[in-house]
Enzyme design. Sequence first.
Site, mmCIF file in Angstrom:
data_model
loop_
_atom_site.group_PDB
_atom_site.id
_atom_site.type_symbol
_atom_site.label_atom_id
_atom_site.label_comp_id
_atom_site.label_asym_id
_atom_site.label_seq_id
_atom_site.Cartn_x
_atom_site.Cartn_y
_atom_site.Cartn_z
ATOM 1 C CG ASN A 9 -4.291 7.004 6.201
ATOM 2 O OD1 ASN A 9 -4.788 7.158 7.322
ATOM 3 N ND2 ASN A 9 -3.011 6.747 6.020
ATOM 4 N NE ARG A 90 -2.658 3.142 8.352
ATOM 5 C CZ ARG A 90 -1.937 3.958 9.117
ATOM 6 N NH1 ARG A 90 -2.060 5.259 9.002
ATOM 7 N NH2 ARG A 90 -1.080 3.465 9.977
ATOM 8 C CG HIS A 179 3.734 0.868 11.309
ATOM 9 N ND1 HIS A 179 4.883 1.195 11.989
ATOM 10 C CD2 HIS A 179 3.102 2.031 11.074
ATOM 11 C CE1 HIS A 179 4.949 2.504 12.166
ATOM 12 N NE2 HIS A 179 3.855 3.040 11.614
ATOM 13 C CG LEU A 217 13.489 1.955 10.109
ATOM 14 C CD1 LEU A 217 14.997 2.042 9.931
ATOM 15 C CD2 LEU A 217 13.121 1.696 11.564
ATOM 16 N NE ARG A 249 3.998 8.030 17.453
ATOM 17 C CZ ARG A 249 3.519 7.176 16.543
ATOM 18 N NH1 ARG A 249 3.292 5.938 16.853
ATOM 19 N NH2 ARG A 249 3.276 7.597 15.320
ATOM 20 C CD GLU A 340 10.267 2.787 1.023
ATOM 21 O OE1 GLU A 340 10.141 3.591 0.087
ATOM 22 O OE2 GLU A 340 9.304 2.285 1.638
ATOM 23 C CG ASN A 341 13.932 7.728 0.773
ATOM 24 O OD1 ASN A 341 14.074 7.512 -0.427
ATOM 25 N ND2 ASN A 341 12.736 7.862 1.345
ATOM 26 C CD GLU A 393 1.539 1.833 5.671
ATOM 27 O OE1 GLU A 393 2.219 2.837 5.381
ATOM 28 O OE2 GLU A 393 1.103 1.607 6.810
HETATM 29 P P1 AMP Z 1 6.925 7.919 6.233
HETATM 30 O O1 AMP Z 1 6.290 8.048 7.582
HETATM 31 O O2 AMP Z 1 7.201 6.510 5.817
HETATM 32 O O3 AMP Z 1 6.269 8.740 5.168
HETATM 33 O O4 AMP Z 1 8.399 8.560 6.414
HETATM 34 C C1 AMP Z 1 8.554 9.932 6.614
HETATM 35 C C2 AMP Z 1 9.933 10.203 7.136
HETATM 36 O O5 AMP Z 1 10.925 9.641 6.264
HETATM 37 C C3 AMP Z 1 10.283 11.682 7.180
HETATM 38 O O6 AMP Z 1 9.836 12.272 8.366
HETATM 39 C C4 AMP Z 1 11.783 11.642 7.113
HETATM 40 O O7 AMP Z 1 12.288 11.574 8.440
HETATM 41 C C5 AMP Z 1 12.132 10.373 6.410
HETATM 42 N N1 AMP Z 1 12.730 10.589 5.082
HETATM 43 C C6 AMP Z 1 12.127 10.810 3.913
HETATM 44 N N2 AMP Z 1 13.041 10.961 2.925
HETATM 45 C C7 AMP Z 1 14.249 10.819 3.504
HETATM 46 C C8 AMP Z 1 15.611 10.857 3.032
HETATM 47 N N3 AMP Z 1 15.897 11.068 1.750
HETATM 48 N N4 AMP Z 1 16.592 10.660 3.927
HETATM 49 C C9 AMP Z 1 16.318 10.464 5.234
HETATM 50 N N5 AMP Z 1 15.072 10.399 5.728
HETATM 51 C C10 AMP Z 1 14.056 10.581 4.878
#
Ligand code: AMP
Length: 408
Positions: A9, A90, A179, A217, A249, A340-341, A393
């Site tokens: 990627n 990717r 995405h 998200l 963004r 997820e988190n 992904e």
């Molecule tokens: P991704 O683009 O899917 O890798 O997501 C990255 C984003 O997930 C980070 O910039 C955080 O804003 C968010 N993130 C990761 N871990 C957590 C968490 N435990 N709680 C809230 N947001 C999280």
Amino acid sequence: MTQTVLVLNSGSSSLKYQLVDPASGQSVAGGIVERIGESSGSATHQSGESETVRDAPVPDHGAALRLVLDLFDEVGPSLADAGITAVGHRVVHGGAVFTEPTLVDDDVVTAVRDLVPLAPLHNPAAVKGIEVARELLSHLPHVAVFDTAFFAPLPAAAATYALDRKVMAEHGIRRYGFHGTSHEFVSAAVADHPAVVAKLAAEGRGPETLRQVVLHLGNGASASAVLGGRPVETSMGFTPLEGLVMGTRPGDLDPGIVFHLVRTGMSASDVDTLLNKRSGLLGMSGVNDMREVRKLAGTGDADARLALAVYLHRLRKYVGAYAAVLGGIDVLTFTAGVGENDHRIRSGTVRDLKFLGLTIDPAANEARSDEARVVSAGSGSEKPLVMVVPTNEELAIARQAMELVEGS
Ligand code: AMP
């Protein structure tokens, strides 16, 4: 013998990689080279439990891939013994040309390069990544997997902007969606989940009737509406700027704001930077990571609290709109870093959507897990489910690359 796919990627200043076993779904090793082209670069390589970090300038993507191959050589696992069947790339934008994973040859590289005007921030890096990988790993087939491909069959009513049709045709303007690899992977995992299969069976319905909303998200964010496995709406459009509030963004925006800024002295390229790099959570609160926004909001910071309110308001608006597009929702799914988190984003989205039958079970929602799971309350087969499904992904790219190479 195990067969693997090396997934690459390539970003403008980074190269992420993962060696994936598509059959087991396991990542064998992986890592990231960062700050390519800057005065100081670094590589982080993970293999099993061990992590190796190398700090050194990395002048270009060729040097980055060479560094990755060296790390595999020195730290392992040995690529020569890894049973690599293909390299999966990717690629963000496939335009109207690429609607399927594609075996890369010179013509494909040229065609991806020709799409650079549509994705000036993303496709140049993909082209570089493909070129250096074809040079250094010339004995392997290379497969390009496009982020736009899943959304190619969007219905015309969803894909078409209400613009002058000649201008749209001349400039290739339509809703492409992004995405797609994640939305496809997650919506397929949802359709296969035992709770969803049981729900459809209890209602005497076939999988072609399953109405899903998927919220990806992460730092970038997008929503999709999927009916029986086919996308019928998505929030990102001609570029990945449209739709939900993201890390940097803004998502939906009155285009009049752009003219106003340009007329009052901002250059087009400064507006571009504003919209891609200085807006969203970062623009509103000063930080782009949801964890940091939460920390600030916890201290009573008014900007961070407003940023969270705007983020959630936009999410609820999209879920409501997609319920209308689909004629109801059977499953609402959260995925990617935030989805997820962050259980509070999930409960905050679903709160006030009880009129759609959507609910949250607080204990299930707050429990941490890496598994696909149901977090809605109650049973009753008629009730829609709320789920959390980790996206992957790299695995999706590896599977698509393997399928194409095995089938060819
Ligand atoms: P991704 O683009 O899917 O890798 O997501 C990255 C984003 O997930 C980070 O910039 C955080 O804003 C968010 N993130 C990761 N871990 C957590 C968490 N435990 N709680 C809230 N947001 C999280």
